[in-house]
Motif scaffolding. Structure first.
Motif, PDB file in Angstrom:
ATOM      1  N   LEU A 190      -0.613  -6.248  -5.119  1.00 52.39           N
ATOM      2  CA  LEU A 190      -0.243  -4.968  -5.850  1.00 52.39           C
ATOM      3  C   LEU A 190      -1.483  -4.359  -6.330  1.00 52.39           C
ATOM      4  O   LEU A 190      -1.918  -3.131  -6.719  1.00 52.39           O
ATOM      5  N   ASP A 207       0.951  -1.190  -0.019  1.00 54.14           N
ATOM      6  CA  ASP A 207       0.036  -0.190  -0.169  1.00 54.14           C
ATOM      7  C   ASP A 207       0.760   1.211  -0.015  1.00 54.14           C
ATOM      8  O   ASP A 207       0.706   2.140  -0.913  1.00 54.14           O
ATOM      9  N   ALA A 244      -1.747  -0.240 -14.422  1.00 57.14           N
ATOM     10  CA  ALA A 244      -2.236   0.683 -13.393  1.00 57.14           C
ATOM     11  C   ALA A 244      -2.242   2.162 -14.241  1.00 57.14           C
ATOM     12  O   ALA A 244      -1.468   2.807 -14.416  1.00 57.14           O
ATOM     13  N   ALA A 246      -3.437  -2.599  -3.714  1.00 57.12           N
ATOM     14  CA  ALA A 246      -2.636  -1.539  -3.461  1.00 57.12           C
ATOM     15  C   ALA A 246      -2.796  -0.419  -4.409  1.00 57.12           C
ATOM     16  O   ALA A 246      -3.205   0.799  -4.138  1.00 57.12           O
ATOM     17  N   PHE A 247      -2.862  -0.727  -5.670  1.00 56.44           N
ATOM     18  CA  PHE A 247      -2.742   0.306  -6.758  1.00 56.44           C
ATOM     19  C   PHE A 247      -4.254   0.828  -6.756  1.00 56.44           C
ATOM     20  O   PHE A 247      -4.523   1.973  -6.822  1.00 56.44           O
ATOM     21  N   ALA A 300       2.526   1.542  -3.567  1.00 54.19           N
ATOM     22  CA  ALA A 300       1.697   2.047  -4.553  1.00 54.19           C
ATOM     23  C   ALA A 300       1.233   3.415  -4.250  1.00 54.19           C
ATOM     24  O   ALA A 300       1.252   4.342  -5.548  1.00 54.19           O
ATOM     25  N   GLU A 301       1.151   3.791  -3.072  1.00 51.15           N
ATOM     26  CA  GLU A 301       0.796   5.349  -2.657  1.00 51.15           C
ATOM     27  C   GLU A 301       1.907   6.227  -3.160  1.00 51.15           C
ATOM     28  O   GLU A 301       1.570   7.516  -3.701  1.00 51.15           O
ATOM     29  N   VAL A 357      -7.100  -0.360 -12.397  1.00 45.95           N
ATOM     30  CA  VAL A 357      -6.343  -1.411 -12.882  1.00 45.95           C
ATOM     31  C   VAL A 357      -6.751  -2.314 -13.698  1.00 45.95           C
ATOM     32  O   VAL A 357      -7.776  -2.843 -13.624  1.00 45.95           O
TER      33      VAL A 357
END
Length: 372
Positions: A144, A113, A336, A147-148, A116-117, A155
């Protein structure tokens, strides 16, 4: 202070030494997660160094490395729209990619997380993130994706290739051959016996740096006489073999007929897994089944001498790989899209459709309003 923090580096050598342990732990899962692999990839000039972007995650007090993602700005992936694309540091030489993480880490999702942030809020406003090839059956893949999405990106996942492999399960080489088709087992044993009883055949295994240059020269001779197209980066394979020899990973097998290098295969043995990386044979010797014989000899070596737990045929669903292996899994990619940028939204519309993008923008808008 947040529990997870992300630092961006533009040089692999700039990573703090504390991250070497993380590469070592991840490297126990795959050659493609090791520092030597990435160093050779970068040093071979496949990707200009100025395009590198390395995201490093740490957590806790004192700060402890949790993950590394090695990426680059991919101009080839920009297309006509000129999208700013962040891609995994991988290409056709790479059979597996992913975040460098400790196997079985308890805070995997929190780490992903944060990663990705950081990518979504990077100083470079990425339009598209493209990570491939990832292991579909590992927690990092679904992690992932999650998280994205949490980071507000749209995504899409996609299939890359099949991966055939063999759990050895403590079998002997002879027991393993009994599980294969009669064509493979008979050729590997009978044709080998025929060749070895004459004077035409010779076999050498190159594993150490001391005599590697001769083996490398013979490999290049075979490759140049095979059906293979020339390597686009001619220095990469030689440098990789030297690196693997220094690490004790290399198993370069050369079969000779009539004094001529007739077949060559590059295998790598890392932490109990033998990966079959490259193979070629001189087509003049195809009738002698020289490639099959050499495959059998290397398979016998990794099973009986190296005592590996797995043999991995890496990329592709070629029929001959099914002949030698017993299990199949898949490698997938993750796209993403950053809907906050015009190019990201246009790229998303091209891939998933305008309606899906509109719905996603509406969902993300409601989520942002709810947070505020």
């Amino acid at each position: 202070m947040p529990s997870h923090a992300v630092t961006v580096y533009t040089d692999l050598a700039a990573l703090p030494g504390s991250y070497e342990k993380l590469f070592g732990q991840a490297g126990a899962q795959s050659l493609y997660h090791t520092l030597p692999w990435y160093r050779n990839f970068i040093q071979s000039g496949i990707v200009p160094k100025e395009k590198l972007r390395i995201f490093a995650v740490d957590a806790g007090n004192p700060r402890t490395p949790r993950a590394v993602l090695v990426t680059y700005r991919d101009e080839a992936g920009a297309g006509l729209l000129g999208s700013r694309t962040l891609s995994s540091l991988a290409n056709y030489y790479t059979s597996l990619f992913g975040p460098i993480v400790e196997p079985g880490m308890p805070d995997l999702q929190e780490t992903l997380d944060a990663l990705a942030e950081a990518i979504a809020r990077d100083s470079v406003r990425w339009d598209v993130i493209n990570l491939r090839p990832l292991a579909l059956d590992e927690a990092t893949f679904s992690g992932l994706v999650t998280a994205f999405k949490k980071a507000g990106l749209l995504v899409q996942t996609y299939f890359c290739f099949g991966n055939w492999y063999l759990p050895v399960n403590n079998q002997s080489f002879n027991d393993y051959l009994k599980t294969r088709s009669s064509r493979i087992s008979k050729t590997a044993k009978r044709q080998r016996r025929i060749l070895e009883t004459g004077t035409r055949f010779r076999y050498e295994l190159f594993a150490s740096p001391g005599d590697l240059e001769r083996g490398l020269a013979d490999y290049n001779t075979v490759y140049g006489s095979s059906w293979k197209v020339p390597e686009p980066y001619p220095n990469f394979i030689g440098a990789l073999m030297r690196t693997c020899a220094e690490q004790g990973w290399l198993r370069l097998g050369i079969a000779y007929l009539d004094g001529v290098p007739a077949a060559a295969q590059i295998w790598m043995v890392v932490d109990g897994t033998a990966s079959i990386y490259k193979m070629a044979y001189d087509e003049r010797f195809a009738k002698d089944s020289i490639g099959t014989v050499l495959s059998g000899m290397l398979m016998e070596h990794v099973i009986e001498v190296d005592k590996v737990k797995f043999v991995d045929y890496l990329s592709g669903d070629d029929a001959y790989k099914r002949d030698w292996m017993s299990h199949r899994r898949e490698r997938w990619g993750i796209l993403a899209f950053n809907l906050r940028t015009p190019r990201g939204a246009i790229a998303a519309a091209r891939h998933v459709g305008a309606r899906a993008v509109k719905r996603a923008i509406g969902v993300f808008g409601r989520l942002r309003r709810a947070k505020t």
